[in-house]
Design a protein around this motif. Sequence first.
Motif, PDB file in Angstrom:
ATOM      1  N   THR A 107       0.821  -1.202   0.000  1.00 56.25           N
ATOM      2  CA  THR A 107       0.000   0.000   0.000  1.00 56.25           C
ATOM      3  C   THR A 107       0.863   1.263   0.000  1.00 56.25           C
ATOM      4  O   THR A 107       1.804   1.385   0.783  1.00 56.25           O
ATOM      5  CB  THR A 107      -0.919   0.006   1.240  1.00 56.25           C
ATOM      6  OG1 THR A 107      -1.745  -1.157   1.182  1.00 56.25           O
ATOM      7  CG2 THR A 107      -1.790   1.258   1.281  1.00 56.25           C
ATOM      8  N   GLY A 108       0.528   2.159  -0.900  1.00 61.83           N
ATOM      9  CA  GLY A 108       1.277   3.408  -1.025  1.00 61.83           C
ATOM     10  C   GLY A 108       0.417   4.474  -1.673  1.00 61.83           C
ATOM     11  O   GLY A 108      -0.796   4.279  -1.851  1.00 61.83           O
ATOM     12  N   PRO A 109       1.011   5.584  -2.040  1.00 63.86           N
ATOM     13  CA  PRO A 109       0.252   6.711  -2.597  1.00 63.86           C
ATOM     14  C   PRO A 109      -0.535   6.360  -3.862  1.00 63.86           C
ATOM     15  O   PRO A 109      -1.550   7.002  -4.144  1.00 63.86           O
ATOM     16  CB  PRO A 109       1.333   7.741  -2.920  1.00 63.86           C
ATOM     17  CG  PRO A 109       2.488   7.384  -2.061  1.00 63.86           C
ATOM     18  CD  PRO A 109       2.443   5.903  -1.891  1.00 63.86           C
ATOM     19  N   ALA A 110      -0.094   5.341  -4.591  1.00 61.94           N
ATOM     20  CA  ALA A 110      -0.811   4.980  -5.820  1.00 61.94           C
ATOM     21  C   ALA A 110      -1.938   3.973  -5.549  1.00 61.94           C
ATOM     22  O   ALA A 110      -2.669   3.586  -6.451  1.00 61.94           O
ATOM     23  CB  ALA A 110       0.168   4.419  -6.854  1.00 61.94           C
ATOM     24  N   SER A 111      -2.082   3.556  -4.278  1.00 61.04           N
ATOM     25  CA  SER A 111      -3.155   2.614  -3.914  1.00 61.04           C
ATOM     26  C   SER A 111      -4.455   3.370  -3.670  1.00 61.04           C
ATOM     27  O   SER A 111      -4.464   4.590  -3.485  1.00 61.04           O
ATOM     28  CB  SER A 111      -2.779   1.851  -2.639  1.00 61.04           C
ATOM     29  OG  SER A 111      -1.499   1.279  -2.745  1.00 61.04           O
ATOM     30  N   VAL A 112      -5.533   2.591  -3.636  1.00 58.69           N
ATOM     31  CA  VAL A 112      -6.841   3.196  -3.374  1.00 58.69           C
ATOM     32  C   VAL A 112      -7.065   3.303  -1.871  1.00 58.69           C
ATOM     33  O   VAL A 112      -6.874   2.338  -1.128  1.00 58.69           O
ATOM     34  CB  VAL A 112      -7.961   2.360  -4.032  1.00 58.69           C
ATOM     35  CG1 VAL A 112      -9.333   2.858  -3.580  1.00 58.69           C
ATOM     36  CG2 VAL A 112      -7.838   2.430  -5.552  1.00 58.69           C
ATOM     37  N   ASN A 113      -7.424   4.483  -1.435  1.00 59.71           N
ATOM     38  CA  ASN A 113      -7.759   4.725  -0.039  1.00 59.71           C
ATOM     39  C   ASN A 113      -9.155   4.164   0.225  1.00 59.71           C
ATOM     40  O   ASN A 113     -10.130   4.626  -0.365  1.00 59.71           O
ATOM     41  CB  ASN A 113      -7.735   6.243   0.219  1.00 59.71           C
ATOM     42  CG  ASN A 113      -8.049   6.592   1.654  1.00 59.71           C
ATOM     43  OD1 ASN A 113      -8.486   5.748   2.433  1.00 59.71           O
ATOM     44  ND2 ASN A 113      -7.808   7.851   2.007  1.00 59.71           N
TER      45      ASN A 113
END
Lengths: 375, 375
Positions: A107-113
């Motif tokens: 999980t990182g900034p390009a993942s879906v919150n």
Amino acid sequence: MDNKISTVGKVQTQSVKFEDRFILESGKQLEGFEMVFETYGNLNQDKTNAILICHALSGNHHAAGYYEKSDERKGWWDNLIGPGKAIDTDKYFVVSPNNLGGCHGTTGPASVNPKTNEVYGPDFPVITVLDWVNCQALLTDYLDIKIWHSVIGGSLGGMQALKWAMVYPERINKAGVIAAAPKLSAQNIAFNEVARQAIITDPDYQEGHYLKAGKSPKRGLRLARMVGHITYLSEEAMRDKFGRELKEGKLGFGFDVEFEVESYLRYQGDIFSENFDANTYLLMTKLLDYFDPADKHNGDLVKAFEPIKAQVLVIAFTSDWRFSPERSKEISNALLEANKNVSYLEIESTHGHDSFLFSEDRYVNAIKAFLGNNQ
Amino acid sequence: MDNKISTVGKVQTQSVKFEDRFILESGKQLEGFEMVFETYGNLNQDKTNAILICHALSGNHHAAGYYEKSDERKGWWDNLIGPGKAIDTDKYFVVSPNNLGGCHGTTGPASVNPKTNEVYGPDFPVITVLDWVNCQALLTDYLDIKIWHSVIGGSLGGMQALKWAMVYPERINKAGVIAAAPKLSAQNIAFNEVARQAIITDPDYQEGHYLKAGKSPKRGLRLARMVGHITYLSEEAMRDKFGRELKEGKLGFGFDVEFEVESYLRYQGDIFSENFDANTYLLMTKLLDYFDPADKHNGDLVKAFEPIKAQVLVIAFTSDWRFSPERSKEISNALLEANKNVSYLEIESTHGHDSFLFSEDRYVNAIKAFLGNNQ
């Protein structure tokens, strides 16, 4: 078996989802996260042979082996990890995660919150080395490993190993702290800041919402990587590799590629900008800048190291000007002063900071001996 | 008179137009050009007391004094040039031109091409240190100076002084080659390349036609300057100046300015990007990369230096990692081997490459003595 060609072979990425709320050092929190990792070798019955590999700034979990036989590029530490190699997969169970905030599965900034059902982008919280270590501790529980035989890494990876020894002294027997520094210098931070400004001021950065906008701040990422690469190589390595060689053999009196070194940097920058997430790069440079294990102790490293129980090997490389041997000595001297079990080794190498990715004999043998001894 | 506060006072920029066709080293030509310069002190009757000041990458002709009393910033070498100072305007007639391709008055990419009545922009030809020296030779004729008492400069300015001694051996008595290198290393070129790529990939660069488009690649120039500044300061100077001081006293877990060094770099970048022409910056970095006085002699500096008659003073600074003392020694050793009159001086200084702009006592005294002796 020939060490040079032995390999862990084809590997598969594994994944685990941590559902619980995860509190970050900043006070912010994540409603769980996913973590990808690879493992090489087998866990013994006592679960005493597990080694955790910590990756550096732009690294990921693919540390050894290959995904397809046709892969030209093997894992980033394939020269050190494998059957009969320094980190011997015939003896050890090696675990290599992608860290939180990354862009290769974890999980990182390009993942879906999950809260907003939108990509995190710039809203992904700033994370720290402590956060990484805490994530890795969750992975440790998940794998039912009580205590790591060793935690080891180069550069930012070495900082994680050091933090492990400080924060979970009961869960780590040995820490390999390679080509690291106790904290970044003003010059280190300055280079990171140029990289960040290159990304942030790229019009395609869109204040971090580039994915939503269908764009990518490739120009900025490319420049960030070019600057980075200069600091990874020694002046000597650059001279040996490129000298002042002209690509076309003569001056062109223009601004196309002329010198070999220009060609190399542009190429490295281009590849990176196609394969890395800009927000992740921002996060990771910030995490580096923030690293300061003595921050709770008024800068007193000796005090900060007091909880450490692990045996520590500190390795530095003579031509590393990003994190020079002097910086590694600060670590080992403070450990010595804190009466810890520490060895310091300085390796002659011309590859600069990147030396930790190479296979100098003394380096390989030192890691092998450190892991193998039963002090 | 107190050396510290003595000044040449208010100065005026002068200008000369050279109408003749000017052939460049590249083979290209300019249909004449204008050159601005300043002078300080008085030319003696024999015209034997003239000193030529050569500026560095982003320098210009304003080397001493001020334009208005309220000017906070004096000329860039005001600490060295003035009555009673190292370059003593009570004794010498000091001439300081802005070099061809510049953006402070001398014809450059932002000037109008008389052939097309449009701004040169990216069509301004790539120039070399030899071209600069040849321009300065025209200025020498115009001022009716037969022979320079001295030609002196730091960094790229030192390279010009060296080239003067090689190309016009009969017209220069002394050359002051400060904080220079015989040619750029691959690492030096790499840093310049990052700066160029920052400018060229800025969408506002408009393939060099930004003036025509009413734009300015400020983002790129700003990054270029930030990278440059890191290489001008020593790691030590950065540590002493900024350390890891936080602007707000605590971590912000965001991407605003946090560390003092970030604030400094952004500020320097901002100012520069408002006041410098991007095409000029590209030209000057290229000119640096191309500098290679031994290129006609298969890299043999000793051979290249054979024509030199001037007495040469080579000065290097211990903390300069851009052009380290080792690079200066290459120059002085080759001069020695060529049986030239050369002195080499290494100055302890923590200011890095920028040291040549400071006033360390040993440095000031060395220049004063070098200019004053009548060997």
